[in-house]
Design an enzyme around this catalytic site. Structure first.
Site, PDB file in Angstrom:
ATOM      1  CD  GLU A  69     -22.717   2.928   5.086  1.00 11.36           C
ATOM      2  OE1 GLU A  69     -21.721   3.746   5.306  1.00 11.36           O
ATOM      3  OE2 GLU A  69     -22.727   1.855   5.393  1.00 11.36           O
ATOM      4  CG  ASP A  82     -22.037  -4.909   9.651  1.00 11.95           C
ATOM      5  OD1 ASP A  82     -22.837  -5.398   9.168  1.00 11.95           O
ATOM      6  OD2 ASP A  82     -20.915  -4.574   9.215  1.00 11.95           O
TER       7      ASP A  82
END
Ligand code: DGY
Length: 431
Positions: free
Chosen positions: A398, A174
């Protein structure tokens, strides 16, 4: 093999990784992690399938089949499927507004209007290899859908040969510095007021900035105003960047699709054409100034000047090019844990902020597997050993700081657990 493999008892970690996949299972699909990401994401889900294949082959196939239940009539597989609305996530289906999108066809599953790195054909092929008897018919049923997805990628994103993104979320990376120039060209006027949800789940220092988010939402509104019409978006959007993640994962998946076509007795001419075109496209991503594959802004022709972990997926894509090795070795010397998602020597490096520095297990899996396949044994082994150390020391996070290993983003994360089960765990042997 490095010492770390001799000292670890893999068994409890294997069980914990399986527990995480079950924990995040919502019945036919897996969320990346509770809270932060409550839906089915495209490439997360493909990795979840790979992880399930280590202990439940039927569930592995179901994951992929559920993902394709959201395929649009034009072949696109969206980056998010909103199976059940969850107010804890923004932006939800009301913001995407894809219900009357051009290209959507008869698809009934609410979804976003963009795709994500197309790893699914590669990972479906690996799920097949894990149990060819159980997988043959499932692969045969999936094959035309995979083909339609790749036909869409080539038609809607590969005008330069390389695969372009229309939104930073499409790359899955992102807030990578790869998009900084194109993002700076957007003036996010007219963005409807909104409340971010991500920073309510995770430390804001680990997430994209507010300036990034305003532009993410501006780009969604821009495409929605055009009813997600690919031709209009390609012609008019200020944001169109050729991306190494998309290009290299598409190239690898196309090669794996070809293996599936041969197995199933299907034609390969169209697939061969895609491979040749993507190889040409990959060549235009080579940046001689950084000595690495790089993102390229298709509106200006400029390279991003970013050495990222996506730069080193060229071997996974099957390119035999050894030119990136010097840069890879420099990056590996500078980082305590590899592969950092951005060069530690760059001013824009930030060890905790999402795709501007942290290490991601899925990228390590693809990069190291490609290196091992192409004889870069020491580099592949170091990446695997660091992945193991990060998980053993810090859990199934993550992502992780390449400087000190700090676990970041969401916890009990599906794709970190999946990569452990499929590849990193010492119980997988020499992999
Ligand atoms: C998010 O919400 O952060 C996702 O990365 C979008 O896909």
């Amino acid at each position: 093999m490095t010492d770390v493999f001799d000292t670890i008892d893999a068994e409890p970690l294997d069980r914990e990784a399986e527990r995480i996949l079950r924990l995040n299972d919502r019945g036919g699909y897996t969320v990346p992690t509770e809270g932060l990401y409550p839906y089915q994401w495209n490439w997360d889900s493909a990795f979840a399938g790979l992880g399930f294949a280590a202990f439940d082959i039927d569930r592995a196939w179901t994951e992929i089949e559920t993902l394709f239940s959201g395929q649009w009539g034009n072949g696109m597989v969206p980056h998010i499927l909103f199976h059940r609305v969850d107010a804890g996530y923004f932006p939800g289906p009301d913001v995407w507004g894809t219900e009357d999108a051009l290209g959507r066809g008869a698809c009934k599953v609410p979804s976003s209007g963009i795709s994500q790195p197309p790893v699914v054909a590669s990972l479906a092929w690996r799920i097949y290899l894990a149990d060819p008897t159980a997988g043959h018919d499932r692969l045969a049923a999936l094959f035309p859908k995979l083909l339609a997805y790749h036909r869409w990628i080539m038609a809607a994103r590969a005008e330069s040969g390389a695969v372009a993104i229309t939104h930073p979320w499409e790359a899955g990376r992102d807030n990578a510095p790869d998009w900084d120039e194109a993002m700076a060209g957007i003036d996010p006027v007219g963005v409807a007021p909104y409340t971010r949800r991500d920073t309510g789940h995770v430390d804001p220092r680990m997430r994209p900035t507010q300036a990034d988010y305003d532009r993410y939402i501006w780009l969604v509104q821009f495409a929605r105003e055009r009813r997600w019409d690919e031709a209009a978006i390609a012609a008019e959007s200020p944001f169109r960047v050729a991306d190494p993640t998309m290009t290299f994962t598409a190239l690898r998946s196309t090669r794996d699709l070809r293996l599936a076509a041969e197995l199933l007795g299907a034609g390969t001419d169209e697939i061969d054409g895609w491979i040749a075109r993507l190889e040409d496209g990959a060549a235009m991503l080579w940046n001689p100034e950084t000595g690495a594959y790089d993102a390229r802004n298709l509106r200006t022709g400029n390279f991003a000047g970013s050495v990222s972990n996506a730069s080193f997926l060229s071997w996974w894509a099957g390119l035999e090019d050894r030119r990136p090795l010097e840069t890879l070795r420099r990056v590996m010397t500078g980082a305590r844990y590899v592969l950092p998602s951005h060069d530690l020597s760059a001013v824009s490096f930030d060890h905790l902020r999402y795709w501007r520095g942290p290490v991601w297990a899925i990228m390590n899996y693809m990069a190291a597997s490609g290196m091992a396949e192409q004889g870069l044994t020491a580099e592949g082994a170091r990446i695997r050993a660091d992945t193991v150390r990060l998980i053993v020391e810090n859990g199934f996070a993550e992502y992780f700081s390449p400087s000190d290993g700090t676990p970041a983003g969401g916890a009990t994360f599906t794709w970190t657990a999946a990569v452990w089960l499929a590849w990193a765990s010492p119980s997988r042997g020499e992999a």
